[in-house]
Write a protein that holds these residues in place. Structure first.
Motif, PDB file in Angstrom:
ATOM      1  N   ASP A 152       8.439   2.553  -7.074  1.00 28.53           N
ATOM      2  CA  ASP A 152       9.881   2.647  -6.841  1.00 28.53           C
ATOM      3  C   ASP A 152      10.644   2.732  -8.163  1.00 28.53           C
ATOM      4  O   ASP A 152      10.780   1.745  -8.888  1.00 28.53           O
ATOM      5  N   GLU A 153      11.223   3.902  -8.431  1.00 24.41           N
ATOM      6  CA  GLU A 153      11.903   4.140  -9.702  1.00 24.41           C
ATOM      7  C   GLU A 153      13.346   3.635  -9.719  1.00 24.41           C
ATOM      8  O   GLU A 153      14.022   3.755 -10.741  1.00 24.41           O
ATOM      9  N   VAL A 154      13.809   3.055  -8.616  1.00 27.48           N
ATOM     10  CA  VAL A 154      15.125   2.415  -8.656  1.00 27.48           C
ATOM     11  C   VAL A 154      15.068   1.151  -9.504  1.00 27.48           C
ATOM     12  O   VAL A 154      16.048   0.780 -10.155  1.00 27.48           O
ATOM     13  N   PHE A 155      13.908   0.491  -9.521  1.00 31.07           N
ATOM     14  CA  PHE A 155      13.726  -0.654 -10.405  1.00 31.07           C
ATOM     15  C   PHE A 155      13.719  -0.186 -11.860  1.00 31.07           C
ATOM     16  O   PHE A 155      13.099   0.825 -12.200  1.00 31.07           O
ATOM     17  N   GLU A 156      14.383  -0.933 -12.725  1.00 30.97           N
ATOM     18  CA  GLU A 156      14.330  -0.668 -14.160  1.00 30.97           C
ATOM     19  C   GLU A 156      14.572  -1.974 -14.891  1.00 30.97           C
ATOM     20  O   GLU A 156      15.056  -2.954 -14.317  1.00 30.97           O
ATOM     21  N   GLY A 157      14.204  -1.998 -16.169  1.00 32.44           N
ATOM     22  CA  GLY A 157      14.310  -3.242 -16.909  1.00 32.44           C
ATOM     23  C   GLY A 157      13.215  -4.203 -16.487  1.00 32.44           C
ATOM     24  O   GLY A 157      12.129  -3.790 -16.074  1.00 32.44           O
ATOM     25  N   ALA A 158      13.493  -5.491 -16.582  1.00 36.76           N
ATOM     26  CA  ALA A 158      12.453  -6.504 -16.393  1.00 36.76           C
ATOM     27  C   ALA A 158      12.601  -7.246 -15.064  1.00 36.76           C
ATOM     28  O   ALA A 158      13.709  -7.478 -14.590  1.00 36.76           O
ATOM     29  N   TRP A 159      11.462  -7.580 -14.504  1.00 33.90           N
ATOM     30  CA  TRP A 159      11.315  -8.518 -13.400  1.00 33.90           C
ATOM     31  C   TRP A 159      11.568  -7.912 -12.012  1.00 33.90           C
ATOM     32  O   TRP A 159      12.283  -6.952 -11.839  1.00 33.90           O
ATOM     33  N   TYR A 160      10.870  -8.528 -11.057  1.00 33.58           N
ATOM     34  CA  TYR A 160      10.991  -8.356  -9.610  1.00 33.58           C
ATOM     35  C   TYR A 160      10.356  -7.087  -9.050  1.00 33.58           C
ATOM     36  O   TYR A 160      10.030  -7.046  -7.860  1.00 33.58           O
ATOM     37  N   ASP A 161      10.180  -6.032  -9.850  1.00 35.19           N
ATOM     38  CA  ASP A 161       9.524  -4.834  -9.328  1.00 35.19           C
ATOM     39  C   ASP A 161       8.073  -5.112  -8.961  1.00 35.19           C
ATOM     40  O   ASP A 161       7.550  -4.551  -7.990  1.00 35.19           O
ATOM     41  N   ASP A 162       7.407  -5.985  -9.721  1.00 34.94           N
ATOM     42  CA  ASP A 162       6.007  -6.266  -9.434  1.00 34.94           C
ATOM     43  C   ASP A 162       5.841  -6.961  -8.081  1.00 34.94           C
ATOM     44  O   ASP A 162       4.918  -6.634  -7.311  1.00 34.94           O
ATOM     45  N   VAL A 163       6.725  -7.895  -7.770  1.00 32.51           N
ATOM     46  CA  VAL A 163       6.663  -8.582  -6.474  1.00 32.51           C
ATOM     47  C   VAL A 163       6.931  -7.595  -5.345  1.00 32.51           C
ATOM     48  O   VAL A 163       6.254  -7.604  -4.302  1.00 32.51           O
ATOM     49  N   ALA A 164       7.916  -6.724  -5.545  1.00 29.64           N
ATOM     50  CA  ALA A 164       8.247  -5.734  -4.521  1.00 29.64           C
ATOM     51  C   ALA A 164       7.071  -4.796  -4.259  1.00 29.64           C
ATOM     52  O   ALA A 164       6.754  -4.488  -3.095  1.00 29.64           O
ATOM     53  N   MET A 165       6.401  -4.358  -5.314  1.00 29.59           N
ATOM     54  CA  MET A 165       5.312  -3.414  -5.117  1.00 29.59           C
ATOM     55  C   MET A 165       4.089  -4.088  -4.515  1.00 29.59           C
ATOM     56  O   MET A 165       3.314  -3.446  -3.786  1.00 29.59           O
ATOM     57  N   LYS A 166       3.887  -5.358  -4.776  1.00 29.65           N
ATOM     58  CA  LYS A 166       2.811  -6.085  -4.089  1.00 29.65           C
ATOM     59  C   LYS A 166       3.058  -6.073  -2.584  1.00 29.65           C
ATOM     60  O   LYS A 166       2.143  -5.838  -1.788  1.00 29.65           O
ATOM     61  N   ILE A 167       4.314  -6.311  -2.195  1.00 30.37           N
ATOM     62  CA  ILE A 167       4.665  -6.235  -0.780  1.00 30.37           C
ATOM     63  C   ILE A 167       4.397  -4.831  -0.243  1.00 30.37           C
ATOM     64  O   ILE A 167       3.844  -4.657   0.856  1.00 30.37           O
ATOM     65  N   ALA A 168       4.789  -3.819  -1.012  1.00 29.11           N
ATOM     66  CA  ALA A 168       4.595  -2.433  -0.578  1.00 29.11           C
ATOM     67  C   ALA A 168       3.128  -2.138  -0.317  1.00 29.11           C
ATOM     68  O   ALA A 168       2.772  -1.563   0.727  1.00 29.11           O
ATOM     69  N   PHE A 169       2.276  -2.528  -1.237  1.00 28.50           N
ATOM     70  CA  PHE A 169       0.845  -2.277  -1.053  1.00 28.50           C
ATOM     71  C   PHE A 169       0.302  -3.042   0.152  1.00 28.50           C
ATOM     72  O   PHE A 169      -0.535  -2.519   0.909  1.00 28.50           O
ATOM     73  N   GLU A 170       0.760  -4.249   0.349  1.00 24.40           N
ATOM     74  CA  GLU A 170       0.233  -5.053   1.457  1.00 24.40           C
ATOM     75  C   GLU A 170       0.668  -4.497   2.813  1.00 24.40           C
ATOM     76  O   GLU A 170      -0.128  -4.467   3.757  1.00 24.40           O
ATOM     77  N   VAL A 171       1.906  -4.049   2.916  1.00 23.83           N
ATOM     78  CA  VAL A 171       2.369  -3.475   4.178  1.00 23.83           C
ATOM     79  C   VAL A 171       1.642  -2.165   4.483  1.00 23.83           C
ATOM     80  O   VAL A 171       1.274  -1.897   5.630  1.00 23.83           O
ATOM     81  N   CYS A 172       1.416  -1.355   3.449  1.00 25.51           N
ATOM     82  CA  CYS A 172       0.871  -0.012   3.660  1.00 25.51           C
ATOM     83  C   CYS A 172      -0.646   0.068   3.588  1.00 25.51           C
ATOM     84  O   CYS A 172      -1.237   0.998   4.158  1.00 25.51           O
ATOM     85  N   ALA A 173      -1.286  -0.874   2.907  1.00 22.57           N
ATOM     86  CA  ALA A 173      -2.731  -0.704   2.654  1.00 22.57           C
ATOM     87  C   ALA A 173      -3.560  -1.955   2.867  1.00 22.57           C
ATOM     88  O   ALA A 173      -4.777  -1.902   2.697  1.00 22.57           O
ATOM     89  N   GLY A 174      -2.958  -3.087   3.192  1.00 22.66           N
ATOM     90  CA  GLY A 174      -3.742  -4.282   3.455  1.00 22.66           C
ATOM     91  C   GLY A 174      -3.597  -5.345   2.378  1.00 22.66           C
ATOM     92  O   GLY A 174      -2.882  -5.160   1.392  1.00 22.66           O
ATOM     93  N   PRO A 175      -4.284  -6.471   2.566  1.00 28.10           N
ATOM     94  CA  PRO A 175      -4.102  -7.632   1.684  1.00 28.10           C
ATOM     95  C   PRO A 175      -4.480  -7.356   0.232  1.00 28.10           C
ATOM     96  O   PRO A 175      -5.389  -6.576  -0.067  1.00 28.10           O
ATOM     97  N   THR A 176      -3.788  -8.029  -0.666  1.00 28.45           N
ATOM     98  CA  THR A 176      -4.135  -8.005  -2.085  1.00 28.45           C
ATOM     99  C   THR A 176      -5.402  -8.814  -2.309  1.00 28.45           C
ATOM    100  O   THR A 176      -5.599  -9.865  -1.699  1.00 28.45           O
ATOM    101  N   ARG A 177      -6.254  -8.314  -3.202  1.00 28.32           N
ATOM    102  CA  ARG A 177      -7.489  -9.017  -3.557  1.00 28.32           C
ATOM    103  C   ARG A 177      -7.485  -9.291  -5.055  1.00 28.32           C
ATOM    104  O   ARG A 177      -6.925  -8.527  -5.829  1.00 28.32           O
ATOM    105  N   TRP A 178      -8.143 -10.390  -5.435  1.00 26.28           N
ATOM    106  CA  TRP A 178      -8.209 -10.798  -6.830  1.00 26.28           C
ATOM    107  C   TRP A 178      -9.656 -10.885  -7.294  1.00 26.28           C
ATOM    108  O   TRP A 178     -10.563 -11.168  -6.505  1.00 26.28           O
ATOM    109  N   VAL A 179      -9.848 -10.668  -8.591  1.00 31.82           N
ATOM    110  CA  VAL A 179     -11.140 -10.886  -9.241  1.00 31.82           C
ATOM    111  C   VAL A 179     -11.076 -12.221  -9.969  1.00 31.82           C
ATOM    112  O   VAL A 179     -10.097 -12.501 -10.680  1.00 31.82           O
ATOM    113  N   ASP A 180     -12.080 -13.032  -9.804  1.00 31.48           N
ATOM    114  CA  ASP A 180     -12.112 -14.334 -10.462  1.00 31.48           C
ATOM    115  C   ASP A 180     -12.247 -14.161 -11.970  1.00 31.48           C
ATOM    116  O   ASP A 180     -13.137 -13.447 -12.443  1.00 31.48           O
TER     117      ASP A 180
END
Length: 232
Positions: A152-180
């Motif tokens: 989403d290119e409406v976001f600019e500068g610092a903060w909050y875009d990362d949280v928004a895109m995590k939501i985007a990926f989860e809604v469209c493609a499934g749960p977020t996974r982490w590597v230990d």
């Protein structure tokens, strides 16, 4: 399987540590045997940096089945990247290649840049555990990236875009996974607070925070793709 690393960066000229960190990060990735692409946002001067524009430009340019979108101040072990790439290729969804985010001190960051100490030998200034930090390094398949449409290119500068895109990926493609495992952040002037921030820096962050609420209300892939395309 083709893999590429995309690093978003444009030097706004207001913090010499940011290009210094970039040089260190590029040196780090040189040993990973994966092509690295530096991608800017197409803007100039002290204009707000648009990470999403840089990511989209990089994603359009690289020919890769899996893309590692990695910040210009982050270091992570290669073994975790390889594991994250395999996970991203195996199933849709965002993969974060670390579960502990370690903020290095200004002093240790300088020593790491000078190759006088390994990041793993540093005592961090603070940590974020159990996957609380997201956005600094994102590993996604081309299928997963296509599912959200764009960063989403409406976001600019610092903060909050990362949280928004995590939501985007989860809604469209499934749960977020982490590597230990850990990742290390090289210190620079912070983007959230400090006398170095301009009124426009603060205004951009406020706009990002307001836009994040639209993602928190989104429940369908169609709505997410409206937002990532710049909708309201």
């Amino acid at each position: 399987m083709n893999v590429a690393i995309v690093i978003p960066f444009r030097d706004r000229g207001n913090d010499p540590l940011r290009p210094a960190n970039l040089r260190c990060v590029i040196e780090h990735w040189d040993g990973c045997d994966v092509p690295v692409w530096l991608s800017d946002d197409g803007r100039v001067g002290d204009a707000q940096f648009n990470r999403s524009q840089a990511y989209n430009r990089g994603a359009w340019f690289v020919d890769a089945d899996v893309v590692v979108f990695a910040e210009a101040d982050m270091l992570v072990p290669y073994s975790q990247i390889r594991q994250a790439v395999a996970m991203a290729a195996a199933a849709p969804g965002l993969v974060v290649p670390f579960i502990q985010y370690r903020y290095l001190t200004p002093e240790d960051s300088g020593l790491v840049r000078a190759h006088d100490i390994e990041p793993g030998d540093c005592i961090p200034e603070s940590t974020m555990d159990n996957g609380e930090s997201i956005g600094a390094i994102n590993v996604v398949s081309r299928e997963t990236l296509d599912a959200i449409g764009l960063w989403d290119e409406v976001f600019e500068g610092a903060w909050y875009d990362d949280v928004a895109m995590k939501i985007a990926f989860e809604v469209c493609a499934g749960p977020t996974r982490w590597v230990d495992g850990p990742a290390w952040h090289l210190w620079h002037k912070p983007g959230l607070g400090g006398s170095h921030l301009t009124a426009e820096d603060k205004a951009a962050t406020a706009r990002n925070k307001e836009r994040l609420e639209l993602y928190r209300q989104a429940t369908t892939p169609e709505r997410i793709r409206e937002l990532t395309a710049g909708g309201h």
